[in-house]
Motif scaffolding. Structure first.
Motif, PDB file in Angstrom:
ATOM      1  N   ASN A 332       0.816  -1.222   0.000  1.00 53.07           N
ATOM      2  CA  ASN A 332       0.000   0.000   0.000  1.00 53.07           C
ATOM      3  C   ASN A 332       0.847   1.268   0.000  1.00 53.07           C
ATOM      4  O   ASN A 332       0.515   2.258   0.653  1.00 53.07           O
ATOM      5  N   THR A 333       1.930   1.250  -0.742  1.00 54.45           N
ATOM      6  CA  THR A 333       2.786   2.436  -0.844  1.00 54.45           C
ATOM      7  C   THR A 333       2.918   2.834  -2.312  1.00 54.45           C
ATOM      8  O   THR A 333       2.783   1.999  -3.209  1.00 54.45           O
ATOM      9  N   ALA A 334       3.184   4.120  -2.519  1.00 47.98           N
ATOM     10  CA  ALA A 334       3.320   4.630  -3.884  1.00 47.98           C
ATOM     11  C   ALA A 334       4.660   5.323  -4.044  1.00 47.98           C
ATOM     12  O   ALA A 334       5.220   5.858  -3.091  1.00 47.98           O
ATOM     13  N   SER A 335       5.168   5.297  -5.271  1.00 45.40           N
ATOM     14  CA  SER A 335       6.414   5.988  -5.591  1.00 45.40           C
ATOM     15  C   SER A 335       6.337   6.433  -7.036  1.00 45.40           C
ATOM     16  O   SER A 335       5.450   6.023  -7.786  1.00 45.40           O
ATOM     17  N   GLU A 336       7.282   7.272  -7.434  1.00 46.49           N
ATOM     18  CA  GLU A 336       7.328   7.735  -8.815  1.00 46.49           C
ATOM     19  C   GLU A 336       8.229   6.806  -9.614  1.00 46.49           C
ATOM     20  O   GLU A 336       9.291   6.406  -9.146  1.00 46.49           O
ATOM     21  N   LEU A 337       7.791   6.469 -10.843  1.00 43.86           N
ATOM     22  CA  LEU A 337       8.637   5.643 -11.697  1.00 43.86           C
ATOM     23  C   LEU A 337       9.911   6.407 -12.044  1.00 43.86           C
ATOM     24  O   LEU A 337       9.930   7.637 -12.049  1.00 43.86           O
ATOM     25  N   ASN A 338      10.951   5.671 -12.377  1.00 37.48           N
ATOM     26  CA  ASN A 338      12.257   6.328 -12.455  1.00 37.48           C
ATOM     27  C   ASN A 338      12.390   7.318 -13.598  1.00 37.48           C
ATOM     28  O   ASN A 338      11.615   7.331 -14.543  1.00 37.48           O
ATOM     29  N   ALA A 339      13.385   8.157 -13.483  1.00 41.61           N
ATOM     30  CA  ALA A 339      13.551   9.304 -14.360  1.00 41.61           C
ATOM     31  C   ALA A 339      13.764   8.917 -15.816  1.00 41.61           C
ATOM     32  O   ALA A 339      13.382   9.651 -16.728  1.00 41.61           O
ATOM     33  N   SER A 340      14.384   7.764 -16.066  1.00 40.15           N
ATOM     34  CA  SER A 340      14.648   7.388 -17.455  1.00 40.15           C
ATOM     35  C   SER A 340      13.357   7.156 -18.234  1.00 40.15           C
ATOM     36  O   SER A 340      13.283   7.433 -19.427  1.00 40.15           O
ATOM     37  N   LEU A 341      12.321   6.645 -17.551  1.00 42.37           N
ATOM     38  CA  LEU A 341      11.026   6.496 -18.210  1.00 42.37           C
ATOM     39  C   LEU A 341      10.443   7.872 -18.527  1.00 42.37           C
ATOM     40  O   LEU A 341       9.916   8.101 -19.617  1.00 42.37           O
ATOM     41  N   LYS A 342      10.547   8.806 -17.588  1.00 46.81           N
ATOM     42  CA  LYS A 342      10.045  10.153 -17.820  1.00 46.81           C
ATOM     43  C   LYS A 342      10.761  10.802 -18.990  1.00 46.81           C
ATOM     44  O   LYS A 342      10.149  11.485 -19.817  1.00 46.81           O
ATOM     45  N   ASP A 343      12.069  10.578 -19.092  1.00 44.83           N
ATOM     46  CA  ASP A 343      12.830  11.149 -20.198  1.00 44.83           C
ATOM     47  C   ASP A 343      12.355  10.574 -21.532  1.00 44.83           C
ATOM     48  O   ASP A 343      12.251  11.288 -22.540  1.00 44.83           O
ATOM     49  N   TYR A 344      12.070   9.267 -21.522  1.00 43.17           N
ATOM     50  CA  TYR A 344      11.605   8.624 -22.743  1.00 43.17           C
ATOM     51  C   TYR A 344      10.228   9.165 -23.149  1.00 43.17           C
ATOM     52  O   TYR A 344       9.988   9.492 -24.308  1.00 43.17           O
ATOM     53  N   ILE A 345       9.338   9.291 -22.172  1.00 45.74           N
ATOM     54  CA  ILE A 345       8.003   9.834 -22.452  1.00 45.74           C
ATOM     55  C   ILE A 345       8.113  11.249 -22.993  1.00 45.74           C
ATOM     56  O   ILE A 345       7.381  11.641 -23.921  1.00 45.74           O
ATOM     57  N   ALA A 346       9.029  12.034 -22.426  1.00 47.67           N
ATOM     58  CA  ALA A 346       9.190  13.425 -22.871  1.00 47.67           C
ATOM     59  C   ALA A 346       9.550  13.499 -24.348  1.00 47.67           C
ATOM     60  O   ALA A 346       9.182  14.454 -25.043  1.00 47.67           O
ATOM     61  N   GLU A 347      10.226  12.482 -24.856  1.00 46.68           N
ATOM     62  CA  GLU A 347      10.625  12.494 -26.256  1.00 46.68           C
ATOM     63  C   GLU A 347       9.407  12.476 -27.182  1.00 46.68           C
ATOM     64  O   GLU A 347       9.338  13.226 -28.144  1.00 46.68           O
ATOM     65  N   PHE A 348       8.444  11.604 -26.904  1.00 45.61           N
ATOM     66  CA  PHE A 348       7.314  11.563 -27.819  1.00 45.61           C
ATOM     67  C   PHE A 348       6.212  12.547 -27.471  1.00 45.61           C
ATOM     68  O   PHE A 348       5.338  12.814 -28.292  1.00 45.61           O
ATOM     69  N   THR A 349       6.233  13.125 -26.280  1.00 42.37           N
ATOM     70  CA  THR A 349       5.264  14.192 -26.016  1.00 42.37           C
ATOM     71  C   THR A 349       5.700  15.494 -26.683  1.00 42.37           C
ATOM     72  O   THR A 349       4.939  16.447 -26.738  1.00 42.37           O
ATOM     73  N   LYS A 350       6.926  15.529 -27.206  1.00 40.77           N
ATOM     74  CA  LYS A 350       7.367  16.694 -27.971  1.00 40.77           C
ATOM     75  C   LYS A 350       6.988  16.560 -29.445  1.00 40.77           C
ATOM     76  O   LYS A 350       7.387  17.370 -30.280  1.00 40.77           O
ATOM     77  N   SER A 351       6.211  15.555 -29.741  1.00 42.10           N
ATOM     78  CA  SER A 351       5.754  15.344 -31.108  1.00 42.10           C
ATOM     79  C   SER A 351       5.011  16.574 -31.616  1.00 42.10           C
ATOM     80  O   SER A 351       4.524  17.394 -30.849  1.00 42.10           O
ATOM     81  N   LYS A 352       4.929  16.704 -32.927  1.00 42.87           N
ATOM     82  CA  LYS A 352       4.182  17.805 -33.522  1.00 42.87           C
ATOM     83  C   LYS A 352       2.681  17.568 -33.457  1.00 42.87           C
ATOM     84  O   LYS A 352       1.900  18.366 -33.960  1.00 42.87           O
ATOM     85  N   GLU A 353       2.278  16.473 -32.860  1.00 37.58           N
ATOM     86  CA  GLU A 353       0.861  16.204 -32.661  1.00 37.58           C
ATOM     87  C   GLU A 353       0.597  15.984 -31.182  1.00 37.58           C
ATOM     88  O   GLU A 353       1.485  15.567 -30.437  1.00 37.58           O
ATOM     89  N   LEU A 354      -0.636  16.237 -30.776  1.00 37.04           N
ATOM     90  CA  LEU A 354      -1.032  15.966 -29.407  1.00 37.04           C
ATOM     91  C   LEU A 354      -1.117  14.454 -29.207  1.00 37.04           C
ATOM     92  O   LEU A 354      -1.835  13.764 -29.927  1.00 37.04           O
ATOM     93  N   VAL A 355      -0.366  13.941 -28.240  1.00 41.88           N
ATOM     94  CA  VAL A 355      -0.370  12.512 -27.935  1.00 41.88           C
ATOM     95  C   VAL A 355      -1.307  12.277 -26.755  1.00 41.88           C
ATOM     96  O   VAL A 355      -1.109  12.814 -25.669  1.00 41.88           O
TER      97      VAL A 355
END
Length: 801
Positions: A332-355
């Motif tokens: 019953n505990t929560a944490s944030e997924l690691n930074a490398s996943l966030k970096d990867y997500i940031a790559e495709f959220t910079k797409s020229k289209e709304l993801v």
């Protein structure tokens, strides 16, 4: 002088309000609340046990693809391991991804899309509803049939052929993988607002035996379940244990529902249910036997969102503003997924289209140890500070004053309001250009307008008006009252009027009756006349007004009374002669706004009831924010505290009620709209003699509302006082510390609550560059409170509402 006659119309937390005319400074009339509360449920108990500890959490196998999948506004795309993007399907927008065994399902603008190989695609919509959009171009009308917007899609992890989806008001079940869908209704067919659905094999009293149970979450009604195989299936209330930001209210909206497979020592399998909330950082475990949810995770922010639940082994991944989180079901505990996943997500959220959504398989997750991959729906939450509008930079941060056109017309009016704006550190104004009676307040030049419209004799010198305010770089917003229009209703013998089918004449709402001195009874009518929202020529007329105003110097259009009439004892007699068979109220508003969007090269805003911004529902009015946000840039909710029931958000410290209504309301409206718009609320700068106002109304009351908006989303606000009596407003506080005792105002919490501001993604920036660079009313109140204390010397033509 006319006194007001008051009555109350309620409809389960959505009783909708009405226009209140001119307020005098000295006299007020007692009024009643316009929004009432649902039934209160028993309080939440924290730290409950997650699930039988003898059970083992299992994960259903999903066939892995080696590519990340992106659901975008332009279609379905994949990203290879090298980062190359390829379009797989481009026949519509894609909102949601669902991996199911060895296949993928997608929620799209065309309905439900299925593929087993990411090469061949088929729509699986048999049994699902459609809606009609009316198109109008060069005087010709046509119609388009579209798949109805689907709010969610889910499958039974122990029987993947069982799936559920939902429209705004109905749930649909399939038992053959989406080949055929059956309508199983919902908790209320008369109240829209479904957010999430799920289907699961739930344990029964017989060991080793399960039963299919369907779950639904509704913005107003809460959490419910349905057993389709029971003798007399019905929707049953399951709200016990869920929390609400208002302790006087019932449970708050559930954002997502996730079945998780559990197994005991005998290898019997069943599903356990987890759910999260949209406006509170909570995760719950639901106990079907006890018919109660237990909170297993509570975040620290007072106003936050958890959505997009997905099982990863013993953990549940989720999205919250600015982060991807992970909840461990065993601890019953929560944490944030690691930074490398966030970096990867940031790559495709910079797409020229709304993801909108993404599926990241474990094999291609940059070496991250994600059991079976991660599914990210509601992806906009990861960068919630961005405004997903091509006009983001222009519409953000506008702080406005409503200016009655008749007062601006008076000698010295321009200078008076310019000084008010500058003295109070505001930067924009809203003024009627077509008022509540349909009178144009400017010297219209378009032949269509001069043919069908009437210019008030108190019309402004528009060129002088624009020049005066632009000298101080004041942003100009033109308020256009759309479907409440006495002038157009009378045009050509009622050609465009809402029609009274009983008496074969233009319809007018009956407010009651009175007995005259001679003993006869006289019917009383609301001082309103309406035109047909289904009529393309009505759209054309209002859009022509907007286009001329933009061409002559206005920066933004604000459509008010963009709704259907809601009041009148004879409302059942109202008929719409321009309605196309199969079109509903939301279809009419979508059609109008679609036409407006295609023809107006400027930001478009709409005024809505406060309740429609608080709940995910367009009941009665057609003002469904989730839907209409697809067509506009600004939404202006009327979160007037005096228009909600006295108990609403009224708890200790009680004097903070104005702050918290605007704080929570602005956040909720922004989340419902998925950041596609700027939420710029109307701030109540007028007094109504209701219990709460009587006790607290002063300058601090109004300032608390402004602080609430600032601490919530901080994208601007508008002061409303329909006689421009602004003695209760204060200069904009900027970044000054709010010293009130509201717990939500603490510096320990995120400010603004929606997340740090960000720049628009490149897709929207490039879209804006392609557009021409510059070419309420209590509207807010709208029809239960009538004729409160008019100024005697101001005619209806001069004053409007």
């Amino acid at each position: 002088m006319k006194k007001s006659f008051l009555f109350l119309t309620t409809a389960f937390a959505l009783a909708l309000a009405a226009p209140l005319q001119f307020f005098a400074q000295e006299e007020y009339y007692e009024s009643k609340p316009l929004y009432s509360l649902p039934k209160v449920i028993e309080p939440q108990k924290d730290n409950a046990v997650l699930v039988n500890k003898n059970a083992t959490i299992k994960r259903v196998t999903v066939e892995e693809t080696k590519n990340t999948l992106l659901a975008t506004e332009g279609g379905l795309k994949k990203i290879s391991a090298s980062g190359k993007q390829t379009t797989l399907w481009k026949d519509g927008s894609v909102q949601q991804i669902l991996p199911v065994e060895n296949a993928f399902y997608f929620v799209t603008s065309k309905g439900i899309l299925y593929t087993s190989d990411l090469q061949n695609f088929e729509l699986r919509n048999n049994g699902l509803p459609t809606y009609i959009i009316k198109k109008f171009k060069k005087g010709e009308t046509s119609h388009e049939t579209h798949a109805q917007d689907l709010k969610d899609l889910a499958f039974n992890p122990l029987n993947p052929q069982e799936m559920v989806t939902a429209t705004k008001e109905r749930v649909y079940l399939t038992r053959d993988g989406g080949l055929n869908w059956t309508n199983i209704g919902s908790a209320s067919l008369r109240t829209n607002g479904i957010k999430a659905v799920a289907v699961a094999s739930m344990k029964t009293a017989m060991p080793g035996q399960n039963e299919t149970v369907v779950f639904m979450a509704h913005s107003i009604l809460g959490f419910w379940y349905y057993k389709p195989d029971s003798a007399k299936p019905d929707w049953l209330d399951a709200n016990r244990g869920l929390e609400c930001s208002d302790p006087n209210n019932s449970s708050d909206e559930v954002s997502d529902i996730l079945p998780v497979v559990a197994q005991d020592g005998e290898k019997n399998q069943w599903c356990e249910i987890f759910l999260s909330q949209t406006f509170m950082p909570r995760i719950y475990h639901f106990d079907l036997d006890a018919q109660r949810s237990a909170c297993v995770y509570k975040g620290t922010e007072p106003c936050d969102t958890i959505d997009s639940l997905w099982q990863n082994g013993n953990t549940i991944s989720f999205i919250a503003p600015g982060k991807v989180g992970s909840f461990d079901m065993t601890t019953n505990t929560a944490s944030e997924l690691n930074a490398s996943l966030k970096d990867y997500i940031a790559e495709f959220t910079k797409s020229k289209e709304l993801v909108n959504a993404a599926w990241i398989p474990a094999e291609n997750a940059r070496g991250l140890k994600i059991n079976g991959g991660v599914l990210l729906n509601e992806l906009w939450l990861l960068d919630s500070g961005k405004i997903l509008s091509p006009y983001a930079a222009k519409i953000d941060g506008q702080k406005s004053l409503y200016v009655p056109a008749y007062q601006a017309h008076l000698p010295g009016g321009f200078e008076k309001f310019k000084k008010l704006i500058l003295d109070n550190k505001l930067n924009s104004l809203v003024i009627d250009m077509k008022d509540d009676y349909g009178l144009m307040r400017f010297d219209a030049q378009d032949p269509l307008l001069t043919q069908k419209g009437v210019v008030s004799k108190y019309a402004l010198d528009l060129d002088k008006f624009v020049k005066t305010f632009k000298e101080e770089n004041i942003y100009l917003i033109a308020r256009i009252v759309v479907f409440k229009d006495r002038n157009l209703s009378n045009y050509n013998n009622g050609q465009y009027a809402v029609w009274d089918k009983k008496y074969n004449r233009p319809w007018q709402g009956i407010s009651g009756s009175e007995t005259l001195e001679d003993g006869t009874t006289q019917t009383k009518y609301y001082d309103e006349a309406w035109v047909d929202p289904f009529c393309p020529e009505v759209w054309e007329y209002n859009v022509a007004i907007a286009k001329e105003l933009i061409a002559r110097g206005f920066d933004e259009i604000q459509f008010d009374y963009i709704r259907f009439p809601t009041d009148g004892q004879n409302l059942y007699n109202a008929s719409y002669r321009w309605q196309t068979q199969g079109m509903d109220k939301e279809g009419a508003l979508r059609s109008f706004l679609s036409y407006a969007r295609e023809n107006i090269d400027a930001p478009i805003g709409i005024d809505i009831y406060g309740a429609n911004g608080w709940y995910r529902s367009g009941t009665r009015t057609g003002q469904d924010v989730e839907t209409l946000a697809q067509y506009v840039d600004v939404i202006c909710p009327m979160f007037y505290p005096s228009h909600f029931e006295h108990k609403f958000m009224n708890y200790y410290p009680n004097e903070e009620r104005p702050y918290r209504i605007y704080y929570y309301g602005t956040y909720r409206n922004t989340v419902i709209a998925r950041d596609r718009v700027v939420v710029r609320p109307w701030v109540q700068a007028f007094f109504l003699n209701v219990p709460y106002d009587r006790q607290f109304y002063d300058k601090e009351y109004v300032l608390k509302e402004v602080f609430g908006v600032r601490d919530s989303v901080d994208r601007g606000y508008m002061f409303w006082n329909n006689v421009a009596n602004y003695v209760k407003i204060s200069p904009d506080p900027g970044d000054a510390e709010y010293t009130g005792p509201s717990p939500e105002a603490s510096s320990n919490f995120r400010k603004p609550a929606i997340g740090p501001k960000g720049q628009p993604i490149s897709f929207y920036a490039s879209q804006k560059q392609a557009l021409p660079a510059d070419k309420n009313n209590v509207s807010v109140l709208d029809s239960v409170l009538q004729n409160s204390k008019m100024y005697d010397k101001i005619s209806k033509e001069e004053g409007s509402l």
